[in-house]
Structure formats: C-alpha cells, structure tokens
Design a protein around this motif. Structure first.
Motif, PDB file in Angstrom:
ATOM      1  N   ASP A  58       0.872  -1.282  -0.024  1.00  0.00           N
ATOM      2  CA  ASP A  58      -0.107  -0.107  -0.185  1.00  0.00           C
ATOM      3  C   ASP A  58       0.841   1.255  -0.093  1.00  0.00           C
ATOM      4  O   ASP A  58       1.418   1.604   1.170  1.00  0.00           O
ATOM      5  N   GLY A  59       1.115   1.743  -1.065  1.00  0.00           N
ATOM      6  CA  GLY A  59       2.122   2.718  -1.149  1.00  0.00           C
ATOM      7  C   GLY A  59       3.615   2.194  -1.071  1.00  0.00           C
ATOM      8  O   GLY A  59       4.006   1.319  -1.840  1.00  0.00           O
ATOM      9  N   GLU A  60       4.205   2.624   0.067  1.00  0.00           N
ATOM     10  CA  GLU A  60       5.686   2.122   0.189  1.00  0.00           C
ATOM     11  C   GLU A  60       5.385   1.188   1.164  1.00  0.00           C
ATOM     12  O   GLU A  60       6.589   0.655   1.627  1.00  0.00           O
ATOM     13  N   LEU A  61       4.367   1.035   1.906  1.00  0.00           N
ATOM     14  CA  LEU A  61       4.183  -0.070   3.071  1.00  0.00           C
ATOM     15  C   LEU A  61       4.216  -1.342   2.328  1.00  0.00           C
ATOM     16  O   LEU A  61       3.280  -1.807   1.347  1.00  0.00           O
ATOM     17  N   THR A  62       4.666  -2.498   2.869  1.00  0.00           N
ATOM     18  CA  THR A  62       4.608  -4.001   2.483  1.00  0.00           C
ATOM     19  C   THR A  62       4.262  -4.671   3.936  1.00  0.00           C
ATOM     20  O   THR A  62       5.159  -4.443   4.900  1.00  0.00           O
ATOM     21  N   LEU A  63       3.289  -5.342   3.739  1.00  0.00           N
ATOM     22  CA  LEU A  63       2.882  -6.035   5.020  1.00  0.00           C
ATOM     23  C   LEU A  63       2.342  -7.398   4.755  1.00  0.00           C
ATOM     24  O   LEU A  63       1.664  -7.822   3.867  1.00  0.00           O
ATOM     25  N   ALA A  64       2.854  -8.110   5.594  1.00  0.00           N
ATOM     26  CA  ALA A  64       2.510  -9.799   5.461  1.00  0.00           C
ATOM     27  C   ALA A  64       1.607 -10.070   6.768  1.00  0.00           C
ATOM     28  O   ALA A  64       1.593  -9.291   7.840  1.00  0.00           O
ATOM     29  N   GLU A  65       1.402 -11.314   7.014  1.00  0.00           N
ATOM     30  CA  GLU A  65       0.633 -12.057   7.712  1.00  0.00           C
ATOM     31  C   GLU A  65      -0.772 -11.538   7.804  1.00  0.00           C
ATOM     32  O   GLU A  65      -1.289 -10.326   8.092  1.00  0.00           O
ATOM     33  N   SER A  66      -1.815 -12.745   7.828  1.00  0.00           N
ATOM     34  CA  SER A  66      -3.058 -12.219   7.695  1.00  0.00           C
ATOM     35  C   SER A  66      -3.852 -11.355   8.804  1.00  0.00           C
ATOM     36  O   SER A  66      -4.303 -10.401   8.198  1.00  0.00           O
ATOM     37  N   GLY A  67      -3.516 -11.632   9.870  1.00  0.00           N
ATOM     38  CA  GLY A  67      -3.848 -10.771  11.053  1.00  0.00           C
ATOM     39  C   GLY A  67      -3.589  -9.495  11.124  1.00  0.00           C
ATOM     40  O   GLY A  67      -4.213  -8.480  11.242  1.00  0.00           O
ATOM     41  N   ALA A  68      -2.091  -9.110  10.595  1.00  0.00           N
ATOM     42  CA  ALA A  68      -1.639  -7.816  10.616  1.00  0.00           C
ATOM     43  C   ALA A  68      -2.167  -6.975   9.672  1.00  0.00           C
ATOM     44  O   ALA A  68      -2.614  -5.917   9.482  1.00  0.00           O
ATOM     45  N   ILE A  69      -2.528  -7.806   8.539  1.00  0.00           N
ATOM     46  CA  ILE A  69      -3.216  -7.019   7.224  1.00  0.00           C
ATOM     47  C   ILE A  69      -4.624  -6.810   7.557  1.00  0.00           C
ATOM     48  O   ILE A  69      -5.108  -5.831   7.269  1.00  0.00           O
ATOM     49  N   ILE A  70      -5.126  -7.783   8.084  1.00  0.00           N
ATOM     50  CA  ILE A  70      -6.624  -7.338   8.266  1.00  0.00           C
ATOM     51  C   ILE A  70      -6.769  -6.308   9.270  1.00  0.00           C
ATOM     52  O   ILE A  70      -7.650  -5.269   9.202  1.00  0.00           O
ATOM     53  N   GLU A  71      -6.114  -6.326  10.398  1.00  0.00           N
ATOM     54  CA  GLU A  71      -6.175  -5.109  11.381  1.00  0.00           C
ATOM     55  C   GLU A  71      -5.717  -3.918  10.661  1.00  0.00           C
ATOM     56  O   GLU A  71      -6.309  -2.751  10.967  1.00  0.00           O
ATOM     57  N   TYR A  72      -4.618  -3.883   9.906  1.00  0.00           N
ATOM     58  CA  TYR A  72      -4.244  -2.600   9.274  1.00  0.00           C
ATOM     59  C   TYR A  72      -5.377  -1.984   8.426  1.00  0.00           C
ATOM     60  O   TYR A  72      -5.622  -0.932   8.277  1.00  0.00           O
ATOM     61  N   LEU A  73      -6.006  -2.969   7.563  1.00  0.00           N
ATOM     62  CA  LEU A  73      -6.925  -2.440   6.551  1.00  0.00           C
ATOM     63  C   LEU A  73      -8.171  -1.865   7.261  1.00  0.00           C
ATOM     64  O   LEU A  73      -8.604  -0.929   6.857  1.00  0.00           O
ATOM     65  N   VAL A  74      -8.732  -2.550   8.274  1.00  0.00           N
ATOM     66  CA  VAL A  74      -9.893  -2.330   8.982  1.00  0.00           C
ATOM     67  C   VAL A  74      -9.520  -0.798   9.807  1.00  0.00           C
ATOM     68  O   VAL A  74     -10.242  -0.028   9.805  1.00  0.00           O
TER      69      VAL A  74
END
Length: 227
Positions: A58-74
């Motif tokens: 997302d832009g310059e952010l790279t994020l792995a792990e389902s839980g971390a991705i879900i928390e970030y998006l929400v």
C-alpha cells in the motif's frame, strides 16, 4: 493503490474478501504454486523475504501476515466506509472478542490443521516399500493421539461459541469472521467438520452467500483448499 500479492488456493483469498467487504479499490498480482511441491514461487521473495502469501503493498508499505493485514486495513480504511468498518467499537466487550478471534485463528486453530495436512502427505508420499508401514504407523499414532483430538476440541469450542452469538465477535459480522473463515474452511476440507456441528456448517453457508465473498472468488479465481 492497495496491491494484493495473491497466491492461488491460499490465505490471501480472505484478504480479497475483506477488501470487497470494505468496498476498497485494489489490484491483484497473481502467483501460482509449483504443481509438484505446491509451494509458493520464489518470485514472492522479491516482495517479502519469507516468500509467503498473503502480502499486500500500500504505497511504500509492505505488510505480511493475515492478522496484521486485516487489522491494518480495518483500522486504516474501515472508518471511512461507515457501517462497513467491520470492527466493534474500541473498549467494548465485543471488541475484546474481536481481537481475540483475530489472533486465535492463526495462533491456535491453524496449528493442528497444518499438522494434519503434513502427516496426511507423509502417508501418501512415495517411499521405499519397507518404510511405508513405519511411516504410516508413526503418522497414524500422531494423528490419533494428538492431532485429531486437538482439532475436535477446537471445533467443539467454536461450535459452542456460536450458540449465543450470530457471529464470532457478537451480533454483527466483523473482520474476525473473515480471519476465521480460512481455518474453518480447512477443517471442512480436511475432515472433522460435519453435520454434528451445525452452527459451524451454517457459518460457512452464510459467509459463502455474502456478495463480497462471491466477488472475491470471481476476482481471485477458483478457490480450493489443499488437502
């Protein structure tokens, strides 16, 4: 623009579903499993050192792990879509349940399901004829004494939690239900989930009927859990 680095038949399918529930625009970069090993291609390591999926950028952010991705998006985008924010209000009992289920899905529930997948593959793997009885005996003992009872314990626990709640965090559908979808679908694909657990079967029927779930399948492609 959010980019989902999407591996076929993987946890990344639920990230697509979450994005559809939130009504966000996103792109998909597709990766295919090696047909022999069923592992992710090495090209995913160019996105994240572990070479796993899901991964989003997302832009310059790279994020792995389902839980971390879900928390970030929400947390990052959920409030902007009002009622579709997919998380209970912070500080409420429902929010504590929501956070618990987000972490429980991968931290507790997936472990015995993954072990079952591994030991099932051991039993089916080619090996010298004299080794097969030994491998099958070890695998069978591991499954009967630990793995299968653990899966049953978790599924009974989940079944009971839905007795007084329509969704896992409470009355409202949330991202915790998205997170739990993959291990519950895995349980259905790999055994242990049947008519004896009607609430979990109903949970699967209800999520599969959601328009956003169907759109995610259309965009992500045919979805079949490994077994």
């Amino acid at each position: 623009m959010i980019v989902v680095h999407h591996l076929n038949n993987s946890r990344s399918q639920r990230v697509l579903w979450l994005l559809e529930e939130l009504g966000l625009e996103y792109e998909i970069k597709r990766y295919e499993r090696d047909p022999k090993t069923m592992l992710a291609p090495a090209s995913l390591r160019a996105v994240h050192p572990l070479g796993k999926s899901p991964v989003i950028t997302d832009g310059e952010l790279t994020l792995a792990e389902s839980g971390a991705i879900i928390e970030y998006l929400v947390e990052r985008y959920g409030a902007s879509v009002g009622k579709g924010r997919l998380a209970p209000a912070a500080g409420t009992p429902a929010y504590l349940r929501y956070r618990y289920w987000l972490h429980y899905a991968e931290g507790s529930l997936m472990s015995p399901l993954l072990l079952k997948l591994v030991f099932d593959k051991i039993e089916r793997s080619p090996m010298p004829f004299f080794a097969k009885p030994i491998a099958r005996a070890i695998s069978g003992k591991a499954k009967s004494s630990f793995i299968t009872p653990q899966i049953a314990t978790h599924l009974d626990y989940l079944e009971g939690e839905l007795e007084n709640n329509e969704w896992f965090a409470g009355k409202e559908f949330s991202a915790a239900d998205v997170q739990l979808s993959f291990p519950i679908e895995a349980a259905a694909a790999r055994g242990g989930l049947n008519a004896g657990r009607p609430r979990l079967m109903d949970f699967l029927s209800r999520i599969h009927a959601r328009p956003a779930y169907k759109r995610a399948i259309e965009r992500g492609g045919e979805y079949e859990l490994l077994s």
